[in-house]
Design a protein around this motif. Structure first.
Motif, PDB file in Angstrom:
ATOM      1  N   PRO A 104       0.784  -1.235   0.000  1.00  0.00           N
ATOM      2  CA  PRO A 104       0.000   0.000   0.000  1.00  0.00           C
ATOM      3  C   PRO A 104       0.818   1.288   0.000  1.00  0.00           C
ATOM      4  O   PRO A 104       0.370   2.313  -0.524  1.00  0.00           O
ATOM      5  CB  PRO A 104      -0.833  -0.112   1.290  1.00  0.00           C
ATOM      6  CG  PRO A 104      -0.965  -1.580   1.511  1.00  0.00           C
ATOM      7  CD  PRO A 104       0.342  -2.166   1.056  1.00  0.00           C
ATOM      8  N   GLU A 126       2.669   3.442 -11.206  1.00  0.00           N
ATOM      9  CA  GLU A 126       1.545   2.949 -10.403  1.00  0.00           C
ATOM     10  C   GLU A 126       1.821   3.300  -8.951  1.00  0.00           C
ATOM     11  O   GLU A 126       2.986   3.371  -8.536  1.00  0.00           O
ATOM     12  CB  GLU A 126       1.422   1.425 -10.564  1.00  0.00           C
ATOM     13  CG  GLU A 126       0.200   0.796  -9.929  1.00  0.00           C
ATOM     14  CD  GLU A 126       0.164  -0.712 -10.115  1.00  0.00           C
ATOM     15  OE1 GLU A 126      -0.388  -1.408  -9.232  1.00  0.00           O
ATOM     16  OE2 GLU A 126       0.706  -1.204 -11.128  1.00  0.00           O
ATOM     17  N   GLY A 175       0.573   2.652  -4.688  1.00  0.00           N
ATOM     18  CA  GLY A 175      -0.193   1.863  -3.736  1.00  0.00           C
ATOM     19  C   GLY A 175      -1.326   2.674  -3.136  1.00  0.00           C
ATOM     20  O   GLY A 175      -1.369   3.909  -3.238  1.00  0.00           O
ATOM     21  N   SER A 176      -2.232   2.000  -2.461  1.00  0.00           N
ATOM     22  CA  SER A 176      -3.458   2.632  -1.962  1.00  0.00           C
ATOM     23  C   SER A 176      -3.210   3.685  -0.888  1.00  0.00           C
ATOM     24  O   SER A 176      -4.044   4.567  -0.675  1.00  0.00           O
ATOM     25  CB  SER A 176      -4.392   1.554  -1.412  1.00  0.00           C
ATOM     26  OG  SER A 176      -3.769   0.834  -0.350  1.00  0.00           O
ATOM     27  N   ARG A 177      -2.075   3.624  -0.194  1.00  0.00           N
ATOM     28  CA  ARG A 177      -1.801   4.586   0.879  1.00  0.00           C
ATOM     29  C   ARG A 177      -0.761   5.641   0.486  1.00  0.00           C
ATOM     30  O   ARG A 177      -0.321   6.423   1.328  1.00  0.00           O
ATOM     31  CB  ARG A 177      -1.317   3.850   2.122  1.00  0.00           C
ATOM     32  CG  ARG A 177      -2.365   2.928   2.735  1.00  0.00           C
ATOM     33  CD  ARG A 177      -1.809   2.232   3.964  1.00  0.00           C
ATOM     34  NE  ARG A 177      -2.730   1.216   4.461  1.00  0.00           N
ATOM     35  CZ  ARG A 177      -2.426   0.308   5.376  1.00  0.00           C
ATOM     36  NH1 ARG A 177      -1.203   0.300   5.906  1.00  0.00           N
ATOM     37  NH2 ARG A 177      -3.311  -0.586   5.771  1.00  0.00           N
TER      38      ARG A 177
END
Length: 333
Positions: free
Chosen positions: A27, A73, A75-77
């Motif tokens: 993340p 790209e 990560g979500s965090r």
């Protein structure tokens, strides 16, 4: 994806290109398309197994730590970067490497690429920049008006550390070969000794700190250079107990490192100076500060030679010869 890996420790590490899985992002990580990756002497040392008890790598392991590239790209965090950002970073001690088409980079070790540098120049910075910053600023507490001795001024670390020490306002002495005396002087060194003509320990006196960049007996000889209360910060060992404690290593390794450093610790105590071993840590915030110095041209990258990705093995061999003036960089894009 394509990466340069080694398969085993020792004299025959089996270095070669391999197809490795595309990184799976955590993340807090960035997926970076690597445009350039710089090499450092420790890359060759790691493959000998010297740091096997300290650096945890899963073999086969991707070689290298310094990189510059573009985020493809996130990560979500991730909050500090977005897709399309140009970054530079060190992956040292993170269990992965940089000589690959793609790399997973924790956002806390990355920094925006200085706008005035290309990817090759930016990739040359992280290891030498962070090492010099942590050694001179954090460990030696170098202040304006103090004296620092930085041996091997034409090397990757030396060529950066001289410039950083001058930025801090220090007086710098260094050593180099006859052919590089003027070149190192142009980096800002105040006193440049030709090691083929003079022994530094017979010339220099009263220095506040020494940056240990050379293996062998140079560290012990550097004791003669320091004034009482001075500091030696070694990048090449011997490793010490403080390092073992900081890494959370077991009692046996702490005992071994204590034995390894006992002689230099004893000699330093007799001289009234201190000795410590420094293992650089990746730090995106520090790297961003260093990036500011590069953007303002207070410090400039020093690059000896650039190799194409297909010739990365040759680049490692060239670096191992120990004659590079500045950094050796591998270009992937």
């Amino acid at each position: 994806m394509k990466a340069l890996t080694f398969k085993r420790y020792g004299r025959s590490p089996d270095i070669g290109f391999a197809e490795v899985p595309r990184p799976t992002l955590k993340p807090d990580e960035l997926l970076v398309e690597v445009h350039a990756a710089a090499l450092n002497p420790i890359d060759n040392m790691i493959m000998t197994g010297l740091f096997k008890p300290v650096l945890k790598l899963q073999l086969p392991a991707v070689i290298g730590s310094d990189l510059a590239g573009v985020v493809v790209e996130v990560g979500s965090r991730v909050t500090r970067f977005k897709v399309g950002d140009a970054i530079f970073a060190s992956l040292f001690d993170r269990g992965t490497g940089s000589l690959a088409e793609l790399a997973a980079v924790p956002q806390d070790v990355a920094a925006p690429k200085p706008a005035n540098l290309d990817f090759i120049q930016a990739a040359s910075i992280p290891m030498v920049g962070l090492t010099s910053w942590q050694a001179l600023k954090e460990r030696a507490h170098l202040q304006a008006g103090q004296n620092v001795f930085i041996p091997a001024g034409s090397g990757g670390i030396g060529s950066f550390a001289i410039q950083l020490a001058k930025h801090f306002g220090a007086k710098v002495a260094t050593t180099t070969s006859t052919a590089n005396v003027q070149w190192v002087s142009d980096l800002g060194a105040d006193e440049v000794l030709d090691y083929k003509q003079l022994a530094f320990e017979t010339v220099l006196r009263g220095y506040d700190s020494v940056l240990g960049t050379l293996r062998g007996d140079t560290i012990e000889k550097s004791l003669e250079v320091l004034k009482p209360g001075g500091r030696i910060v070694s990048l090449v060992g011997p490793l010490d107990k403080a390092f073992a404690r900081a890494r959370g290593l077991n009692f046996f390794l702490a005992f071994v490192f204590g034995l390894m450093s006992r002689r230099i610790m004893g000699l330093a105590k007799k001289k009234g100076v201190s000795y410590s071993f420094l293992f650089v840590r990746p730090d995106g915030a520090q790297l961003e500060e260093i990036g500011g110095l590069l953007e303002s041209e207070r410090i400039r990258p020093v690059i000896d030679k650039v190799f194409a990705f297909e010739r990365a093995t040759e680049a490692l061999q060239y670096l191992a010869q120990g004659r590079a003036k500045g950094k050796v960089v591998v270009q992937l894009k």
